[in-house]
Design a protein around this motif. Structure first.
Motif, PDB file in Angstrom:
ATOM      1  N   ASP A   1       0.834  -1.209   0.000  1.00 54.18           N
ATOM      2  CA  ASP A   1       0.000   0.000   0.000  1.00 54.18           C
ATOM      3  C   ASP A   1       0.866   1.256   0.000  1.00 54.18           C
ATOM      4  O   ASP A   1       0.614   2.211  -0.741  1.00 54.18           O
ATOM      5  N   VAL A   2       1.854   1.234   0.881  1.00 53.11           N
ATOM      6  CA  VAL A   2       2.711   2.416   1.024  1.00 53.11           C
ATOM      7  C   VAL A   2       3.430   2.706  -0.284  1.00 53.11           C
ATOM      8  O   VAL A   2       3.454   3.852  -0.761  1.00 53.11           O
ATOM      9  N   ILE A   3       3.994   1.680  -0.890  1.00 51.74           N
ATOM     10  CA  ILE A   3       4.745   1.873  -2.141  1.00 51.74           C
ATOM     11  C   ILE A   3       3.826   2.393  -3.247  1.00 51.74           C
ATOM     12  O   ILE A   3       4.183   3.306  -3.993  1.00 51.74           O
ATOM     13  N   GLU A   4       2.605   1.831  -3.322  1.00 52.07           N
ATOM     14  CA  GLU A   4       1.673   2.272  -4.364  1.00 52.07           C
ATOM     15  C   GLU A   4       1.240   3.718  -4.151  1.00 52.07           C
ATOM     16  O   GLU A   4       1.052   4.481  -5.097  1.00 52.07           O
ATOM     17  N   ARG A   5       1.068   4.103  -2.891  1.00 55.74           N
ATOM     18  CA  ARG A   5       0.620   5.472  -2.618  1.00 55.74           C
ATOM     19  C   ARG A   5       1.726   6.493  -2.825  1.00 55.74           C
ATOM     20  O   ARG A   5       1.514   7.573  -3.366  1.00 55.74           O
ATOM     21  N   VAL A   6       2.927   6.166  -2.324  1.00 48.04           N
ATOM     22  CA  VAL A   6       4.021   7.152  -2.327  1.00 48.04           C
ATOM     23  C   VAL A   6       4.759   7.159  -3.661  1.00 48.04           C
ATOM     24  O   VAL A   6       5.270   8.194  -4.085  1.00 48.04           O
ATOM     25  N   LYS A   7       4.812   6.007  -4.331  1.00 49.76           N
ATOM     26  CA  LYS A   7       5.554   5.832  -5.573  1.00 49.76           C
ATOM     27  C   LYS A   7       6.973   6.415  -5.481  1.00 49.76           C
ATOM     28  O   LYS A   7       7.335   7.316  -6.235  1.00 49.76           O
ATOM     29  N   PRO A   8       7.781   5.891  -4.558  1.00 53.02           N
ATOM     30  CA  PRO A   8       9.143   6.417  -4.399  1.00 53.02           C
ATOM     31  C   PRO A   8      10.077   5.900  -5.504  1.00 53.02           C
ATOM     32  O   PRO A   8       9.836   4.832  -6.072  1.00 53.02           O
ATOM     33  N   ASP A   9      11.116   6.696  -5.831  1.00 52.44           N
ATOM     34  CA  ASP A   9      12.167   6.234  -6.744  1.00 52.44           C
ATOM     35  C   ASP A   9      13.127   5.315  -5.998  1.00 52.44           C
ATOM     36  O   ASP A   9      13.673   4.374  -6.546  1.00 52.44           O
ATOM     37  N   VAL A  10      13.380   5.698  -4.741  1.00 51.52           N
ATOM     38  CA  VAL A  10      14.348   4.973  -3.916  1.00 51.52           C
ATOM     39  C   VAL A  10      13.727   4.712  -2.542  1.00 51.52           C
ATOM     40  O   VAL A  10      13.034   5.573  -1.997  1.00 51.52           O
ATOM     41  N   ILE A  11      13.975   3.537  -2.004  1.00 48.36           N
ATOM     42  CA  ILE A  11      13.582   3.234  -0.621  1.00 48.36           C
ATOM     43  C   ILE A  11      14.845   2.900   0.158  1.00 48.36           C
ATOM     44  O   ILE A  11      15.634   2.050  -0.265  1.00 48.36           O
ATOM     45  N   ALA A  12      15.039   3.599   1.277  1.00 45.73           N
ATOM     46  CA  ALA A  12      16.222   3.346   2.106  1.00 45.73           C
ATOM     47  C   ALA A  12      15.827   2.520   3.312  1.00 45.73           C
ATOM     48  O   ALA A  12      14.803   2.780   3.941  1.00 45.73           O
ATOM     49  N   LEU A  13      16.663   1.554   3.650  1.00 48.44           N
ATOM     50  CA  LEU A  13      16.393   0.717   4.818  1.00 48.44           C
ATOM     51  C   LEU A  13      17.587   0.736   5.751  1.00 48.44           C
ATOM     52  O   LEU A  13      18.735   0.709   5.310  1.00 48.44           O
ATOM     53  N   GLY A  14      17.312   0.766   7.047  1.00 47.58           N
ATOM     54  CA  GLY A  14      18.370   0.850   8.048  1.00 47.58           C
ATOM     55  C   GLY A  14      18.977  -0.508   8.343  1.00 47.58           C
ATOM     56  O   GLY A  14      18.475  -1.549   7.899  1.00 47.58           O
ATOM     57  N   TYR A  15      20.044  -0.512   9.141  1.00 46.92           N
ATOM     58  CA  TYR A  15      20.795  -1.733   9.464  1.00 46.92           C
ATOM     59  C   TYR A  15      19.911  -2.760  10.181  1.00 46.92           C
ATOM     60  O   TYR A  15      20.141  -3.956  10.095  1.00 46.92           O
ATOM     61  N   ASP A  16      18.871  -2.255  10.897  1.00 49.78           N
ATOM     62  CA  ASP A  16      18.035  -3.165  11.682  1.00 49.78           C
ATOM     63  C   ASP A  16      16.681  -3.408  11.004  1.00 49.78           C
ATOM     64  O   ASP A  16      15.707  -3.762  11.643  1.00 49.78           O
TER      65      ASP A  16
END
Lengths: 143, 143
Positions: free
Chosen positions: B80-95
């Motif tokens: 849902d989040v990806i479809e709504r925001v349509k980001p070019d890049v998603i960053a994820l933390g070490y945890d």
């Protein structure tokens, strides 16, 4: 525009204090924040902050509202700070009555043109003091 | 550029994660941060964060590096989040290994043009995780 504090466990009350401080400086004011040294806090409160001074300073400087954050002097003296920084306005938080007294005494004694403003507490927030946050953590996590 | 997290007891590790995330988005990237709901954290970790969701969101948005911070969905679903925001890049933390898996699965399954980057841990900092901070407070203040 000068504001100062410990800024341990950064919370929304800190941010609102700094935003009010900057507003008090008028349009285009730059906000310099002096972050208290661990040693100064130890002397004044009998214990060090939870977060070390370098990290407290860097976190305050990461706030949009802050133009620059520096660590305080090892031997804290408000007169020294005022002479070095030469602020137009000094903002003091709701819990800085002692500091306000020192600042006003110094400013009056030396006939300086420095405006001193007191910024209010933001009672609405559940957790707008570092000690409340500490207490909640101890309550929830101590066994 | 999208990043997400709980951001309980905001610390320098959070700021560095968000700075790295924004950098990964390239020049001119805007950083949108999704701050997890109290209910989502309760579901995932079995307890609510120390700081309530509104205050966590506002504090994250007060950071210079963040363009916008919003609360997550009540029923969290990364698709849902990806479809709504349509980001070019998603960053994820070490945890956020679990989240990375979910994101990659979704992106691959739907053939989306989303870059997923993993941002490292900043080991040098003494207190760069919320749980370390909690532990230190309990240690110092519990009687």
């Amino acid at each position: 525009m000068l504001a100062s504090g410990v800024f341990d466990l950064l919370h929304l009350g800190h941010v609102k204090f700094l935003e009010e401080a900057k507003k008090a400086g008028g349009k285009g004011a730059e906000l310099l924040v002096i972050v208290a040294r661990d040693s100064t806090v130890l002397k004044m409160k009998g214990r060090k902050p939870v977060i070390p001074e370098d990290q407290r300073r860097a976190l305050v400087e990461a706030l949009r509202v802050v133009d620059e954050a520096v660590l305080g002097l090892e031997d804290f003296d408000i007169g020294d700070v005022i002479e070095r920084v030469k602020p137009d306005v000094i903002a003091l938080g709701y819990d800085q009555a002692d500091m306000e007294k020192l600042v006003c005494e110094y400013v009056n004694k030396h006939g300086l043109d420095v405006k001193v403003v007191r910024v209010g507490k933001f009672a609405k927030d559940e957790l707008s003091s570092s000690s409340q946050i500490r207490e909640k953590i101890v309550e929830k996590f101590a066994r």
